[in-house]
Scaffold this active site. Structure first.
Site, PDB file in Angstrom:
ATOM      1  N   LYS A  13      44.837  45.182  47.418  1.00  0.00           N
ATOM      2  CA  LYS A  13      43.513  45.470  46.837  1.00  0.00           C
ATOM      3  C   LYS A  13      43.343  44.723  45.514  1.00  0.00           C
ATOM      4  CE  LYS A  13      42.853  49.417  44.445  1.00  0.00           C
ATOM      5  NZ  LYS A  13      42.292  49.266  43.087  1.00  0.00           N
ATOM      6  N   ASN A  14      44.343  44.842  44.645  1.00  0.00           N
ATOM      7  CA  ASN A  14      44.189  44.309  43.287  1.00  0.00           C
ATOM      8  C   ASN A  14      44.329  42.794  43.216  1.00  0.00           C
ATOM      9  OD1 ASN A  14      43.629  46.863  42.523  1.00  0.00           O
ATOM     10  ND2 ASN A  14      45.640  47.265  41.626  1.00  0.00           N
ATOM     11  N   CYS A  39      36.443  56.584  33.373  1.00  0.00           N
ATOM     12  CA  CYS A  39      37.352  56.600  34.530  1.00  0.00           C
ATOM     13  C   CYS A  39      37.935  58.015  34.550  1.00  0.00           C
ATOM     14  CB  CYS A  39      38.430  55.539  34.289  1.00  0.00           C
ATOM     15  SG  CYS A  39      39.607  55.448  35.630  1.00  0.00           S
ATOM     16  N   ARG A  96      40.042  53.212  29.094  1.00  0.00           N
ATOM     17  CA  ARG A  96      40.378  51.933  29.700  1.00  0.00           C
ATOM     18  C   ARG A  96      39.491  50.866  29.054  1.00  0.00           C
ATOM     19  NH1 ARG A  96      40.955  52.377  36.043  1.00  0.00           N
ATOM     20  NH2 ARG A  96      42.026  50.386  35.703  1.00  0.00           N
ATOM     21  N   ASP A 146      50.735  52.519  38.929  1.00  0.00           N
ATOM     22  CA  ASP A 146      50.028  52.886  40.161  1.00  0.00           C
ATOM     23  C   ASP A 146      50.929  53.596  41.160  1.00  0.00           C
ATOM     24  OD1 ASP A 146      47.836  49.967  40.273  1.00  0.00           O
ATOM     25  OD2 ASP A 146      47.878  51.764  39.033  1.00  0.00           O
ATOM     26  N   ILE A 148      51.576  53.132  30.241  1.00  0.00           N
ATOM     27  CA  ILE A 148      50.381  52.302  30.448  1.00  0.00           C
ATOM     28  C   ILE A 148      49.122  53.141  30.245  1.00  0.00           C
ATOM     29  CG2 ILE A 148      49.163  50.772  32.047  1.00  0.00           C
ATOM     30  CD1 ILE A 148      51.897  49.674  31.347  1.00  0.00           C
ATOM     31  N   ARG A 157      39.130  54.077  48.607  1.00  0.00           N
ATOM     32  CA  ARG A 157      38.930  52.911  47.728  1.00  0.00           C
ATOM     33  C   ARG A 157      40.104  51.946  47.851  1.00  0.00           C
ATOM     34  NH1 ARG A 157      36.937  54.129  41.729  1.00  0.00           N
ATOM     35  NH2 ARG A 157      37.219  51.877  41.815  1.00  0.00           N
TER      36      ARG A 157
HETATM   37  C1  EPZ Z   1      44.771  46.873  36.760  1.00  0.00           C
HETATM   38  O1  EPZ Z   1      43.778  47.532  36.005  1.00  0.00           O
HETATM   39  C2  EPZ Z   1      44.744  47.550  38.127  1.00  0.00           C
HETATM   40  N1  EPZ Z   1      43.423  47.393  38.728  1.00  0.00           N
HETATM   41  C3  EPZ Z   1      45.070  49.042  37.971  1.00  0.00           C
HETATM   42  O2  EPZ Z   1      45.164  49.581  39.289  1.00  0.00           O
HETATM   43  C4  EPZ Z   1      46.427  49.183  37.300  1.00  0.00           C
HETATM   44  O3  EPZ Z   1      46.676  50.553  37.068  1.00  0.00           O
HETATM   45  C5  EPZ Z   1      46.431  48.415  35.972  1.00  0.00           C
HETATM   46  O4  EPZ Z   1      46.072  47.044  36.194  1.00  0.00           O
HETATM   47  C6  EPZ Z   1      47.800  48.434  35.304  1.00  0.00           C
HETATM   48  O5  EPZ Z   1      48.736  47.833  36.141  1.00  0.00           O
HETATM   49  C7  EPZ Z   1      43.101  46.196  39.269  1.00  0.00           C
HETATM   50  O6  EPZ Z   1      43.875  45.258  39.260  1.00  0.00           O
HETATM   51  C8  EPZ Z   1      41.734  46.108  39.866  1.00  0.00           C
HETATM   52  P1  EPZ Z   1      45.212  46.608  32.430  1.00  0.00           P
HETATM   53  P2  EPZ Z   1      43.352  46.898  34.561  1.00  0.00           P
HETATM   54  O7  EPZ Z   1      44.161  45.825  31.735  1.00  0.00           O
HETATM   55  O8  EPZ Z   1      43.339  45.428  34.629  1.00  0.00           O
HETATM   56  C9  EPZ Z   1      45.201  48.382  28.083  1.00  0.00           C
HETATM   57  C10 EPZ Z   1      44.738  51.069  41.037  1.00  0.00           C
HETATM   58  O9  EPZ Z   1      45.124  52.231  41.178  1.00  0.00           O
HETATM   59  N2  EPZ Z   1      44.058  47.486  27.858  1.00  0.00           N
HETATM   60  O10 EPZ Z   1      46.427  45.897  32.929  1.00  0.00           O
HETATM   61  O11 EPZ Z   1      42.104  47.593  34.125  1.00  0.00           O
HETATM   62  C11 EPZ Z   1      44.859  49.530  29.023  1.00  0.00           C
HETATM   63  O12 EPZ Z   1      44.289  50.599  28.308  1.00  0.00           O
HETATM   64  C12 EPZ Z   1      44.232  50.599  39.690  1.00  0.00           C
HETATM   65  O13 EPZ Z   1      44.768  50.184  41.938  1.00  0.00           O
HETATM   66  C13 EPZ Z   1      43.539  47.362  26.574  1.00  0.00           C
HETATM   67  O14 EPZ Z   1      44.004  48.003  25.631  1.00  0.00           O
HETATM   68  O15 EPZ Z   1      44.554  47.384  33.650  1.00  0.00           O
HETATM   69  C14 EPZ Z   1      46.208  49.881  29.602  1.00  0.00           C
HETATM   70  O16 EPZ Z   1      46.904  50.724  28.701  1.00  0.00           O
HETATM   71  C15 EPZ Z   1      44.126  51.743  38.702  1.00  0.00           C
HETATM   72  N3  EPZ Z   1      42.490  46.521  26.374  1.00  0.00           N
HETATM   73  C16 EPZ Z   1      46.944  48.536  29.646  1.00  0.00           C
HETATM   74  O17 EPZ Z   1      46.213  47.657  28.786  1.00  0.00           O
HETATM   75  C17 EPZ Z   1      41.940  45.782  27.386  1.00  0.00           C
HETATM   76  O18 EPZ Z   1      40.996  45.000  27.135  1.00  0.00           O
HETATM   77  C18 EPZ Z   1      46.976  47.904  31.025  1.00  0.00           C
HETATM   78  O19 EPZ Z   1      45.662  47.827  31.504  1.00  0.00           O
HETATM   79  C19 EPZ Z   1      42.479  45.918  28.685  1.00  0.00           C
HETATM   80  C20 EPZ Z   1      43.542  46.773  28.891  1.00  0.00           C
END
Ligand code: EPZ
Length: 421
Positions: free
Chosen positions: A22-23, A116, A121, A305, A327, A397
């Site tokens: 998916k991701n 969310c 996020r 995840d 995370i 989803r």
């Molecule tokens: C991706 O989300 C995945 N979604 C998420 O999977 C997954 O949980 C996440 O990565 C972490 O591995 C997709 O790929 C579509 P991040 P993403 O930016 O990109 C912080 C699922 O269940 N952060 O890697 O939104 C954030 O708060 C979903 O399939 C900032 O601070 O996650 C978190 O603590 C849920 N500022 C950490 O980084 C930002 O601008 C990682 O988030 C962006 C993120």
């Protein structure tokens, strides 16, 4: 809203094939916006989030077809450069169109994602990174309005390795003028899959799979095709289904290296893991798993995840374990629902202390988000008696036909469509 009815206590046996990731798909689809032409994405999973992303690129003017796991996107007709709130509120990954639209058209208007089930996020790393590439970014009425005549390469350092920010900035930098460094970049396999597609399109990227990506901008890109990697989270979920039910399950067309941290923790719990050339087998027959502590982290660490699924597994294990999420510090909405099944879990800050017992018993439980629903289903498979998992739209989803896959392994699980609650 559909629900699942699970009659638990049955061990699972057999082989099951995982679908595409998916991701990965949610990044591969918007990357087609970087050029004008037809691209094919093979092994795309039939998930609601994928349909949501396809609806968004169609809204932008692309033609997108999805047949037999193949997505065909023709971006010749892209003319709208705006991702409205109606789309983005359904799925925050919609923000992935920001980078490609800005890089190719010099303009993008994308709704801020909003809330969310857990969070916060933020997307500050996306925005700060695009500003470093010379974009002018304004926040107007809940929208990000980004403008840039021509993005300029630069050095970008991420405070944390963000999957989304790495993907967005990668898709922006490939058409920027000059060199870009993305330091502390995410190394998730889905980002590697995206980088592979961009390179096939003509992008110049070095350091793929490492925390330092070096991009040399090019003037334009050509459409290309790619095979979507297998979904490592679905693979991990199915392996835990085998372990939590004391069965023996082979997960096919998975890449063990994509979830080695999960596999290693499962071995630590006492199950036996064996490998085929493109498969992993868990054998939990005749053993009671031991409690094992887990702390989530960026890839190749233990994936957040798979945190909810691990808590369900530990709820039935022998002994006490602590599961910490670094995370998402509050990603524990599944815990109160697991407690309704008899799990003994105490959440303190960003850690859950799980006192394993093998006395889970069936109850009605409510899905709150995608991976929470997977966790409740796993616990229901192990619980004695009947478990009803409500609001299965969360599960749909990110998992395709999960009830059919589990049923084929011997689970007594039924989808009851459209019951209003
Ligand atoms: C991706 O989300 C995945 N979604 C998420 O999977 C997954 O949980 C996440 O990565 C972490 O591995 C997709 O790929 C579509 P991040 P993403 O930016 O990109 C912080 C699922 O269940 N952060 O890697 O939104 C954030 O708060 C979903 O399939 C900032 O601070 O996650 C978190 O603590 C849920 N500022 C950490 O980084 C930002 O601008 C990682 O988030 C962006 C993120």
């Amino acid at each position: 809203m559909d629900k699942f009815i699970i009659k638990g206590g049955k061990s699972l046996f057999g082989s099951v094939k995982v679908g595409g990731a998916k991701n990965a798909s949610l990044a591969l689809i918007p990357s087609a916006l970087l050029t004008s032409g037809v691209s094919k994405l093979y092994n795309t999973p039939g998930l609601n989030d994928v349909y949501t992303m396809l609806k968004l690129v169609r809204h932008l003017g692309a033609d997108a077809q999805f047949e037999n796991d193949v997505v065909t996107i023709d971006t010749t007709g892209v003319a709208v450069l705006e991702a409205p709130y109606e789309h983005v509120k359904k799925m925050r990954a919609s923000v992935y169109v920001l980078g490609p639209l800005l890089a190719r058209y010099g303009y993008a208007k994308v709704s801020l994602p909003g809330g969310c089930a857990w969070g916060p996020r933020p997307i500050n790393l996306h925005i700060e990174g695009l500003k470093k590439l010379g974009a002018q970014i304004d926040l107007v009425d809940g929208y990000i309005v980004a403008k840039a005549k021509k993005l300029q390469g630069n050095r970008i350092n991420f405070d944390v390795p963000s999957v989304g920010a790495t993907g967005n900035l990668l898709m922006a930098a490939v058409l920027a003028q000059g060199e870009t460094i993305l330091n502390n970049a995410a190394m998730e396999p889905e980002i590697t899959n995206l980088a592979e597609l961009l390179i096939k399109m003509g992008a110049r990227i070095e350091g793929v799979g490492t925390p330092i990506l070096h991009i040399t901008g090019v003037d334009d890109l050509q459409s290309a095709n790619i095979e979507t990697i297998p979904d490592r989270i679905e693979a991990g979920t199915l392996l835990v289904a085998g372990a939590i039910t004391g069965g023996k399950v082979t997960v096919e067309s998975s890449n063990p290296l994509h979830i080695y941290s999960v596999i290693a923790k499962m071995e630590e719990s006492g199950v036996t893991i064996t490998y085929g050339d493109r498969s992993v087998t868990v054998d939990a027959t005749g053993i009671r798993p031991e409690g094992v502590n887990v702390t989530t982290g960026p890839f190749p660490g233990y994936p957040t995840d798979m945190q909810a699924q691990w808590i369900a597994y530990m709820a039935t294990a022998n002994g006490v374990s602590t599961v910490t999420d670094t995370i998402y510090r509050d990603r524990f909405t599944h815990v109160p629902e697991l407690s309704r099944l008899g799990a003994d879990i105490e959440v303190k800050d960003n850690s859950a202390v799980v006192r394993g017992n093998n006395k889970l018993s069936g109850a009605k439980v409510m899905s709150t988000d995608l991976r929470a629903s997977a966790s409740l289903i796993l616990a229901g498979l192990a619980a004695q008696g009947t478990t009803e998992v409500l609001r299965i739209y969360h599960l749909d989803r990110g998992y395709q036909n999960l009830e059919l896959k589990l049923g084929a392994l011997g689970a007594d699980i039924e989808r009851v469509p459209g019951t209003e609650y």
